[in-house]
Scaffold this motif. Structure first.
Motif, PDB file in Angstrom:
ATOM      1  N   ILE A   1     -15.843 -15.739  97.366  1.00 20.49           N
ATOM      2  CA  ILE A   1     -17.088 -15.260  97.967  1.00 20.49           C
ATOM      3  C   ILE A   1     -18.076 -16.409  98.131  1.00 20.49           C
ATOM      4  O   ILE A   1     -18.843 -16.456  99.098  1.00 20.49           O
ATOM      5  CB  ILE A   1     -17.701 -14.134  97.111  1.00 20.49           C
TER       6      ILE A   1
ATOM      7  N   THR B   1     -17.979 -18.076 101.483  1.00 19.63           N
ATOM      8  CA  THR B   1     -18.195 -17.238 102.671  1.00 19.63           C
ATOM      9  C   THR B   1     -19.670 -17.241 103.054  1.00 19.63           C
ATOM     10  O   THR B   1     -20.541 -17.158 102.186  1.00 19.63           O
ATOM     11  CB  THR B   1     -17.737 -15.799 102.397  1.00 19.63           C
TER      12      THR B   1
ATOM     13  N   LEU C   1     -20.804 -11.417 104.341  1.00 20.08           N
ATOM     14  CA  LEU C   1     -20.462 -10.674 103.129  1.00 20.08           C
ATOM     15  C   LEU C   1     -20.762  -9.190 103.302  1.00 20.08           C
ATOM     16  O   LEU C   1     -21.739  -8.803 103.944  1.00 20.08           O
ATOM     17  CB  LEU C   1     -21.247 -11.221 101.933  1.00 20.08           C
TER      18      LEU C   1
ATOM     19  N   GLN D   1     -19.774  -7.167  98.190  1.00 19.60           N
ATOM     20  CA  GLN D   1     -19.619  -8.580  97.838  1.00 19.60           C
ATOM     21  C   GLN D   1     -20.963  -9.205  97.477  1.00 19.60           C
ATOM     22  O   GLN D   1     -21.039 -10.037  96.564  1.00 19.60           O
ATOM     23  CB  GLN D   1     -18.976  -9.334  98.994  1.00 19.60           C
ATOM     24  N   LYS D   2     -22.013  -8.824  98.181  1.00 21.74           N
ATOM     25  CA  LYS D   2     -23.343  -9.353  97.868  1.00 21.74           C
ATOM     26  C   LYS D   2     -23.777  -8.941  96.465  1.00 21.74           C
ATOM     27  O   LYS D   2     -24.363  -9.750  95.723  1.00 21.74           O
ATOM     28  CB  LYS D   2     -24.356  -8.868  98.903  1.00 21.74           C
TER      29      LYS D   2
END
Length: 331
Positions: free
Chosen positions: A190, A193, A198, A202-203
Motif C-alpha cells: 500500500i 500506491t 487507494l 486501504q486508506k
C-alpha cells in the motif's frame, strides 16, 4: 551462398514476423547456423553501413542484463542506446540504435566519441537513470546536450528508501523481520500506491498502521515525500510540477531531524542531480520507451533460450527492435 530474395525472406520473418531462427531454419530446411549467419551479416550491413543514426535528436541510455550465467568471457550487462526522437515528435515508437558490451562511463564515452561530429551536434537531450558514469560520459562527449534523469528511476529510488526505512523501523520496534500480522508489513504494498488509487479500506489500514506506534512517524514522513514526488510528476501543468518538485527537493536536501536517515540520503542524492531531475519538466523526455524495449529484449532472449555470443545477441536485438522493417523490405 543464398540469393538476395532468400536473404530478404529470412530477414522479413525475423524482423517483421518476430520468428525465431530455429523456426525460420525449419521452414527453409537448412541448418540453424546457416540462417543465423545470414541474418547477422545482413543486420550488420543494414545497421552499421547505412543511415541508421540519421535524425536522432533525443537519446535514451540504460543498462540491460543480457545473460544470467557467469563466465563465458563477455560482460553480463550491456549499455542500450535508444532513439527517443519519434516518441517526442509523435511520429512513431522508439527504436533500438545500438548496444555496447559493459556498463560504465568508459564504454559509453567510447561509443559517443566514435560517432561523427554531425551526429553529436544533433543530440539535444539524453535521458538516463541515476548512474553517474553515464552522466559523466555524456557531459564530456556531448557538452551541449541536456541530461534528463528519468522519472521512473527517481521514483524507484524514493521507493527503495521508503522500503529501507520501513524495514529499519520494523526491526527497531518488533525485533524481527516483517510477519503477516505486523502493522508495517501489512502495508508494504500500500505504501507504494498513489493515495488517490487507494480504496477506503486501504486508506484506513494505512492510517491505523502508521499511527499504531510513535516510531512509525519516520515511515509516515518518508511516505509523504514519496507521494509528493509522484504528485509533482503527475501534475497536469509541467511548469507547476517543476515548482512542486523543486520545493520537495529543497525541503529534504539537508537539516532533517534524526531518525530520518533514509530520507536524508535520498535528499542528498536527488539534490545533487536536481538539474537533471528538473530538466524532465522542460523537455518531456523520459526513459519509459527504453524500459519497454528492454522488456522486448528479455522476450527475445527467452525465445532463443539464452545467448552465448554477445555480437550475435546485439545484432539479433537490432533486427528485433531497431525498426528496420521498411529497410528490410527495400532490399
Amino acid at each position: 551462398m543464398v540469393t538476395t530474395r532468400t536473404q530478404r525472406w529470412i530477414l522479413q520473418r525475423i524482423v517483421v514476423d518476430k520468428m525465431s531462427v530455429a523456426a525460420v531454419a525449419a521452414n527453409l530446411g537448412i541448418a540453424w547456423r546457416t540462417v543465423n549467419t545470414i541474418a547477422t551479416e545482413a543486420a550488420r550491413t543494414l545497421v552499421y553501413n547505412g543511415d541508421h543514426l540519421d535524425g536522432v535528436r533525443c537519446l535514451g541510455v540504460d543498462e540491460h542484463k543480457w545473460k544470467h550465467v557467469r563466465g563465458q568471457g563477455d560482460p553480463s550487462f550491456v549499455t542500450v542506446l535508444i532513439d527517443l526522437t519519434p516518441v517526442i515528435d509523435g511520429t512513431g515508437p522508439a527504436r533500438l540504435l545500438d548496444m555496447i558490451g559493459g556498463r560504465s562511463k568508459h564504454v559509453l564515452k567510447q561509443w559517443m566519441a566514435a560517432r561523427d561530429q554531425r551526429f553529436r551536434d544533433r543530440i539535444k537531450v539524453v535521458a538516463m537513470d541515476g548512474f553517474t558514469g553515464y552522466k559523466s560520459a555524456t557531459t564530456e562527449e556531448l557538452p551541449d546536450a541536456r541530461v534528463v534523469m528519468d522519472p521512473f528511476h527517481v521514483v524507484h529510488l524514493a521507493a527503495s528508501k521508503l522500503d529501507q526505512c520501513r524495514q529499519r523501523i520494523q526491526q527497531q520496534v518488533c525485533g524481527h523481520r516483517g510477519r503477516k500480522d505486523d502493522p508495517l508489513y501489512k502495508i508494504r504494498r500500500i505504501l507504494h500506491t498513489r493515495t488517490e488509487l487507494l480504496t477506503d479500506k486501504q486508506k484506513i489500514r494505512l492510517f491505523e498502521s502508521l499511527t499504531s506506534h510513535d516510531d512509525h512517524v519516520a515511515v509516515e514522513i518518508t511516505h509523504q515525500i514519496y507521494q509528493q514526488l509522484i504528485a509533482a510528476y503527475e501534475h497536469p501543468q509541467r511548469r507547476e510540477g517543476k515548482k512542486l518538485m523543486y520545493k520537495v527537493l529543497h525541503r529534504i536536501r539537508t537539516g532533517l531531524p534524526t531518525g530520518l536517515q533514509e530520507l536524508a540520503q535520498l535528499g542528498r542524492s536527488l539534490w545533487n542531480r536536481r538539474a537533471d531531475i528538473l530538466a524532465y519538466f522542460d523537455t518531456g523526455v523520459s526513459n519509459g520507451p527504453v524500459e519497454a524495449i528492454n522488456g522486448r529484449l528479455e522476450h527475445l532472449r527467452g525465445i532463443a533460450q539464452g545467448f552465448r555470443n554477445l555480437d550475435h545477441y546485439i545484432l539479433r536485438s537490432l533486427l528485433h527492435s531497431g525498426q528496420l522493417a521498411e529497410r528490410v523490405n527495400a532490399l
